[in-house]
Write a protein that holds these residues in place. Structure first.
Motif, PDB file in Angstrom:
ATOM      1  N   VAL A 108     -22.877 -20.128  36.569  1.00 29.34           N
ATOM      2  CA  VAL A 108     -23.560 -19.244  35.611  1.00 29.34           C
ATOM      3  C   VAL A 108     -23.373 -17.779  36.027  1.00 29.34           C
ATOM      4  CG1 VAL A 108     -25.820 -18.507  34.748  1.00 29.34           C
ATOM      5  CG2 VAL A 108     -25.254 -20.935  34.853  1.00 29.34           C
ATOM      6  N   SER A 109     -23.516 -17.506  37.335  1.00 30.72           N
ATOM      7  CA  SER A 109     -23.311 -16.133  37.808  1.00 30.72           C
ATOM      8  C   SER A 109     -21.870 -15.709  37.593  1.00 30.72           C
ATOM      9  CB  SER A 109     -23.631 -16.023  39.299  1.00 30.72           C
ATOM     10  OG  SER A 109     -24.924 -16.500  39.552  1.00 30.72           O
ATOM     11  N   GLN A 110     -20.953 -16.645  37.881  1.00 32.24           N
ATOM     12  CA  GLN A 110     -19.539 -16.333  37.737  1.00 32.24           C
ATOM     13  C   GLN A 110     -19.223 -15.986  36.280  1.00 32.24           C
ATOM     14  OE1 GLN A 110     -17.305 -16.223  40.183  1.00 32.24           O
ATOM     15  NE2 GLN A 110     -15.365 -16.119  39.055  1.00 32.24           N
ATOM     16  N   HIS A 213     -29.588 -19.783  30.002  1.00 30.38           N
ATOM     17  CA  HIS A 213     -29.084 -18.406  29.992  1.00 30.38           C
ATOM     18  C   HIS A 213     -28.389 -18.091  28.675  1.00 30.38           C
ATOM     19  CE1 HIS A 213     -29.387 -19.618  34.204  1.00 30.38           C
ATOM     20  NE2 HIS A 213     -29.691 -18.360  34.429  1.00 30.38           N
ATOM     21  N   GLN A 214     -28.652 -16.894  28.192  1.00 31.98           N
ATOM     22  CA  GLN A 214     -27.965 -16.443  26.981  1.00 31.98           C
ATOM     23  C   GLN A 214     -27.293 -15.114  27.260  1.00 31.98           C
ATOM     24  OE1 GLN A 214     -30.738 -16.113  23.687  1.00 31.98           O
ATOM     25  NE2 GLN A 214     -30.312 -18.214  23.045  1.00 31.98           N
ATOM     26  N   ILE A 215     -26.391 -14.757  26.361  1.00 34.82           N
ATOM     27  CA  ILE A 215     -25.877 -13.393  26.374  1.00 34.82           C
ATOM     28  C   ILE A 215     -25.920 -12.882  24.947  1.00 34.82           C
ATOM     29  CG2 ILE A 215     -23.475 -14.181  26.253  1.00 34.82           C
ATOM     30  CD1 ILE A 215     -22.874 -11.578  27.942  1.00 34.82           C
ATOM     31  N   GLY A 313     -25.042 -13.783  19.714  1.00 38.29           N
ATOM     32  CA  GLY A 313     -25.747 -14.364  20.843  1.00 38.29           C
ATOM     33  C   GLY A 313     -25.211 -15.760  21.108  1.00 38.29           C
ATOM     34  N   THR A 314     -25.166 -16.121  22.384  1.00 39.32           N
ATOM     35  CA  THR A 314     -24.687 -17.458  22.708  1.00 39.32           C
ATOM     36  C   THR A 314     -25.199 -17.895  24.073  1.00 39.32           C
ATOM     37  OG1 THR A 314     -22.724 -18.860  22.857  1.00 39.32           O
ATOM     38  CG2 THR A 314     -22.519 -16.661  23.752  1.00 39.32           C
ATOM     39  N   GLY A 315     -25.050 -19.177  24.363  1.00 37.77           N
ATOM     40  CA  GLY A 315     -25.525 -19.712  25.631  1.00 37.77           C
ATOM     41  C   GLY A 315     -24.477 -19.552  26.720  1.00 37.77           C
ATOM     42  N   VAL A 316     -24.881 -18.938  27.831  1.00 45.24           N
ATOM     43  CA  VAL A 316     -23.944 -18.737  28.953  1.00 45.24           C
ATOM     44  C   VAL A 316     -23.621 -20.077  29.621  1.00 45.24           C
ATOM     45  CG1 VAL A 316     -23.666 -17.664  31.221  1.00 45.24           C
ATOM     46  CG2 VAL A 316     -24.766 -16.403  29.368  1.00 45.24           C
ATOM     47  N   TYR A 343     -18.211 -27.164  41.759  1.00 48.48           N
ATOM     48  CA  TYR A 343     -18.094 -26.231  40.634  1.00 48.48           C
ATOM     49  C   TYR A 343     -18.291 -24.767  41.020  1.00 48.48           C
ATOM     50  CZ  TYR A 343     -18.041 -30.185  37.421  1.00 48.48           C
ATOM     51  OH  TYR A 343     -17.689 -31.326  36.748  1.00 48.48           O
ATOM     52  N   GLY A 344     -18.796 -24.515  42.233  1.00 47.95           N
ATOM     53  CA  GLY A 344     -19.073 -23.135  42.637  1.00 47.95           C
ATOM     54  C   GLY A 344     -17.791 -22.344  42.891  1.00 47.95           C
ATOM     55  N   PHE A 345     -17.962 -21.017  42.979  1.00 49.43           N
ATOM     56  CA  PHE A 345     -16.818 -20.142  43.205  1.00 49.43           C
ATOM     57  C   PHE A 345     -16.960 -19.457  44.548  1.00 49.43           C
ATOM     58  CE2 PHE A 345     -17.022 -20.906  38.794  1.00 49.43           C
ATOM     59  CZ  PHE A 345     -15.715 -20.867  38.332  1.00 49.43           C
ATOM     60  N   ARG A 346     -15.827 -19.102  45.147  1.00 45.06           N
ATOM     61  CA  ARG A 346     -15.885 -18.386  46.409  1.00 45.06           C
ATOM     62  C   ARG A 346     -16.376 -16.973  46.169  1.00 45.06           C
ATOM     63  NH1 ARG A 346     -10.451 -18.528  47.922  1.00 45.06           N
ATOM     64  NH2 ARG A 346     -11.021 -16.828  49.317  1.00 45.06           N
TER      65      ARG A 346
END
Ligand code: DAH
Length: 359
Positions: A108-110, A213-215, A313-316, A343-346
């Motif tokens: 989600v952060s990525q 989460h949305q944006i 608007g949409t779901g992150v 699934y995480g990122f470095r």
């Protein structure tokens, strides 16, 4: 009388030097059920009214002086203990990231970083708003009046009555759209912002979690029309999915805060039995959008004859699932290390357009 003064001086001296255990012992021996000061207070009952009038102030004064001193010493000891604890728990942020550290960047952060990067390139700033919202920003100013069925559809989490503002209960924002209102009421147009963040609805199954989460995107300027909206969304989705064969389908829809409203589908194709974004074998809904309703622009104190705009608007979380292939939303928030490792990122995979946003 002198007796009382001596007693007071002795007690205050002992209190000032006491540690936590000694302080508690002093409290019990002076103010406890069979404490010395408690015993003195009890003698007041057996005195004549005249005698009581004479002696009561001194005895009660002793009691409150000792009680105050104990409270003060207790607070000082607690503050000192906290300082010691904080000093012993400092984290050395300058330590090198060794192989023993297992942290990864949550998808989600990525994805939020990817979106910020893509939209920054299009001239959009990142805007934020509070997660604890009032009714006006979350609903009324967005043209969702009290009786509107959309209020019921949002499964809103409300705060208790005591936290009401303007007679209305505060709530956890149900979407990022209130950031549109906060931006329009605090900035002069032209406006180009995106607003990523947490939103809350009382809902839970494989595709819904109570927090997600949305944006939001918002453009306000002169002479803005649907063509601008379409180009912006197409450019964004091509950059996000890193494919040129993205096909959009705009369907007429309804949102209270846009007129006209469009739902945006993106085409997918089937590759090796899996759905992949791109092509047009089938359609998947990805966004809600439309031209900002003149009533919303007016509610923010702007003249809708002069200023127009579009919003989306949409779901992150949903965007992350479509791009990186997870199929259960709940796993996003389970904190399962195996999932995060997979699934995480470095931390150093910062999304950039030149590197391909997915890094
Ligand atoms: N706020 C809507 C929701 O949570 C999503 C949305 C739809 C946002 C259309 C918009 C828009 O800005 O224009 O379902």
């Amino acid at each position: 009388m002198n007796d009382l003064n001596t007693q007071k001086a002795e007690l205050l001296g002992a209190i000032a030097a006491a540690d936590a255990d000694a302080l508690e012992a002093i409290r019990v021996s002076a103010l406890g059920k069979s404490g010395t000061i408690t015993a003195l207070l009890k003698t007041l009952g057996g005195m004549s009214p005249d005698e009581r009038q004479e002696k009561a102030p001194a005895i009660q004064g002793l009691r409150s002086a000792v009680a105050d001193a104990i409270a003060e010493r207790k607070a000082a000891l607690e503050a000192a203990a906290l300082d010691v604890k904080l000093a012993s728990e400092t984290l050395d942020m300058t330590l090198p990231v060794g192989t023993s550290l297992q942290g990864s960047i949550h998808p989600v952060s990525q994805v939020m970083d990817e979106l910020a990067e893509i939209f920054a390139d299009l001239g959009f700033a990142v805007a934020t708003g509070p997660e604890i919202e009032d009714d006006w920003h979350n609903f009324t100013a967005l043209n969702i009046p009290e009786t509107h069925p959309a209020r019921a559809m949002h499964d809103t989490f409300y705060f208790p009555d005591q936290m009401a503002r303007d007679g209305k209960k505060m709530l956890l924002r149900t979407h990022t759209s209130p950031v549109q209102i906060r931006t329009m009421t605090s900035q002069e147009p032209p406006i180009r912002i995106i607003a990523p963040g947490r939103v809350y609805r009382s809902d839970s199954d494989a595709t819904h979690t109570p927090m997600f989460h949305q944006i939001e995107g918002l453009v306000i300027d002169r002479g803005i029309h649907l063509g601008h909206l379409r180009w912006t969304l197409e450019t964004f989705l091509k950059a996000f999915f890193e494919r040129d064969d993205i096909v959009l389908r705009l369907r007429p829809s309804y949102f209270p805060f846009t007129e006209p409203s469009v739902e945006v589908d993106v085409g997918y194709s089937i590759e090796k039995g899996r759905r992949v974004i791109g092509g047009s074998d089938g359609w998947m809904e990805v966004l809600g959008s439309g031209m900002v309703h003149p009533k919303v622009i007016a509610a923010c104190g702007l003249d809708p004859e002069v200023w127009q705009g579009f919003a989306f608007g949409t779901g992150v979380d949903r965007l992350a699932m479509l791009k990186y292939g997870m199929d259960d939303l709940r796993a996003f928030f389970d904190g399962d290390l195996r999932w995060l490792r997979h699934y995480g990122f470095r931390a150093l995979d910062v999304p950039t357009l030149s590197g391909g946003v997915g890094a």
